[in-house]
Enzyme design. Structure first.
Site, PDB file in Angstrom:
ATOM      1  N   GLU A  56      27.744 -16.221   8.908  1.00  0.00           N
ATOM      2  CA  GLU A  56      28.181 -16.884   8.510  1.00  0.00           C
ATOM      3  C   GLU A  56      29.896 -18.184   9.293  1.00  0.00           C
ATOM      4  O   GLU A  56      29.352 -19.198   8.903  1.00  0.00           O
ATOM      5  CB  GLU A  56      29.457 -16.707   7.380  1.00  0.00           C
ATOM      6  CG  GLU A  56      27.886 -15.579   6.229  1.00  0.00           C
ATOM      7  CD  GLU A  56      27.710 -16.922   5.389  1.00  0.00           C
ATOM      8  OE1 GLU A  56      27.643 -18.354   5.559  1.00  0.00           O
ATOM      9  OE2 GLU A  56      26.137 -16.800   5.210  1.00  0.00           O
ATOM     10  N   CYS A 212      15.118 -29.751   0.150  1.00  0.00           N
ATOM     11  CA  CYS A 212      15.543 -30.074   0.114  1.00  0.00           C
ATOM     12  C   CYS A 212      16.886 -30.742   0.917  1.00  0.00           C
ATOM     13  O   CYS A 212      17.801 -30.909   0.513  1.00  0.00           O
ATOM     14  CB  CYS A 212      16.319 -29.897  -1.332  1.00  0.00           C
ATOM     15  SG  CYS A 212      17.299 -31.661  -1.886  1.00  0.00           S
ATOM     16  N   CYS A 219       9.633 -33.733  -1.433  1.00  0.00           N
ATOM     17  CA  CYS A 219       9.183 -32.980  -2.972  1.00  0.00           C
ATOM     18  C   CYS A 219       8.296 -32.865  -3.114  1.00  0.00           C
ATOM     19  O   CYS A 219       8.012 -31.840  -4.698  1.00  0.00           O
ATOM     20  CB  CYS A 219      10.164 -34.348  -3.774  1.00  0.00           C
ATOM     21  SG  CYS A 219      11.532 -35.219  -3.178  1.00  0.00           S
ATOM     22  N   CYS A 222       8.842 -28.606  -3.847  1.00  0.00           N
ATOM     23  CA  CYS A 222      10.039 -28.541  -4.561  1.00  0.00           C
ATOM     24  C   CYS A 222       9.808 -28.025  -5.725  1.00  0.00           C
ATOM     25  O   CYS A 222       8.435 -28.412  -6.561  1.00  0.00           O
ATOM     26  CB  CYS A 222      10.446 -29.154  -4.348  1.00  0.00           C
ATOM     27  SG  CYS A 222      12.390 -28.714  -5.585  1.00  0.00           S
ATOM     28  N   CYS A 228      13.717 -32.461 -11.351  1.00  0.00           N
ATOM     29  CA  CYS A 228      14.510 -32.973 -10.716  1.00  0.00           C
ATOM     30  C   CYS A 228      15.007 -34.188 -11.239  1.00  0.00           C
ATOM     31  O   CYS A 228      14.464 -35.420 -11.206  1.00  0.00           O
ATOM     32  CB  CYS A 228      14.462 -33.215  -9.279  1.00  0.00           C
ATOM     33  SG  CYS A 228      15.303 -33.757  -8.010  1.00  0.00           S
TER      34      CYS A 228
END
Length: 316
Positions: A56, A212, A219, A222, A228
């Site tokens: 992270e 995305c 898309c 997706c 969406c």
DNA sequence: GAAGCGTGGAT
DNA sequence: TATCCAAGCTT
């Protein structure tokens, strides 16, 4: 027959509408994640909480592809927080290499020291305790608690913000700075079930990273394109103020980068004259070097020499 | 809330 | 070539 926001392409307004849309998104997004998630080393069980935390830190503003090799070497050299804490902070800066934002290396070292001193060498589980560590902000605390310990937290990074802005908000891009409304929405969309919430956090991030995307979302791949709000509204272009792209060439940041690159590669102390060679404008060069010293990234020695820090990390 | 903080790949 | 973008944090 009521027309739902999802059916009309309008963004949900009330908390109930948000929660309802969230419930419709959980299954498709987590199912997609089960099939398409990348096999990243910090997602493997053997990574542990320390591996998750290291990843992270490195991933803050740095792409996965560049993090991978440094992460692997880092964990081999410092498999536990205590191993890193036992070394000078300059070694962390050196091992950080060219990941960028080297203050992160200093803060990761400081976090390891704090974990050793305050938590017996184990990465804490509590969000508040994570947040209190150097270099750990709201995002990283939630990410470690969720990814390493399976807890239920809203994990709001740039990927998730973009996914939510589109899928729920009906906009191409989220605001420049994270807003209270975004945090509230993220909490409203979070599944109640703890393990599902943890998977949701990882899955929404992955969806933003792989499908995305900022520039050219795919898309057709997706799992929630049919729901969406942005797409149903015709994918309208961003209208708000342009996000300022910070120029880099000629800035202090560039000079700092050049100076630190020399110090990273050097085995021993570096004479002032060697540092002077990296930038010809003396005022800016001195300002950059002073800044590095103030940040604790560089230690000045007697006789006009400099090196990466051997002592305890500076403040901040 | 805005500014400052690295680096390199993609478009 | 210039701009955008990448799992943010701190002051």
């Amino acid at each position: 027959m009521t027309s739902t926001p999802a059916a009309t392409g309008a963004a949900p307004v009330t908390a109930a509408e948000e929660a309802a849309q969230g419930a419709r998104l959980h299954g498709p997004v987590t199912d997609w994640f089960d099939e398409h998630a990348r096999d990243l080393p910090w997602r493997r069980p053997e990574a542990g909480a320390w591996g998750v935390m290291v990843s992270e830190f490195m991933l803050q503003q740095t792409p996965v592809s560049r993090v991978l090799p440094v992460y692997e070497q880092w964990l081999v050299r410092w498999p536990r927080p205590a191993d890193l804490a036992a070394e000078p902070p300059g070694e962390a800066v050196r091992a950080w290499g060219r990941l960028g934002y080297p203050r992160r290396a200093l803060r990761l070292h400081a976090a390891a020291s704090a974990i050793q001193e305050r938590h017996g060498g184990d990465v804490p589980r509590e969000h508040a305790q994570l947040l209190a560590l150097p270099g750990v902000g709201e995002y990283t605390a939630a990410a470690v608690a969720s990814f390493a310990y399976g807890q239920r937290h809203a994990v709001l990074d740039t990927n998730v913000r973009r996914v939510f802005a589109r899928a729920v908000g009906g906009r191409q891009y989220p605001p420049n700075a994270t807003t209270a409304a975004e945090r509230k929405l993220a909490r409203a969309l979070l599944p109640e079930d703890e393990p599902l919430a943890a998977k949701w956090a990882a899955a929404t991030m992955e969806l933003g990273a792989l499908v995305c995307t900022a520039r050219s979302p795919e898309c057709v791949r997706c799992p929630i394109s049919s729901q969406c709000t942005w797409r149903l509204a015709g994918s309208p272009a961003h209208d708000g103020p342009p996000r300022r792209g910070q120029t880099y060439a000629g800035t202090d940041r560039q000079v700092r980068g050049k100076l630190l690159a020399v110090l990273r590669e050097a085995v021993g102390p570096v004479p002032q004259a060697v540092l002077d060679a990296v930038w010809d404008e003396p005022v800016q060069r001195a300002r950059a070097l002073d800044g590095l010293v103030a940040d604790g990234l560089v230690e000045p020695l007697a006789g006009g020499q400099y090196r990466l820090p051997l002592g305890r990390g500076a403040s901040s």
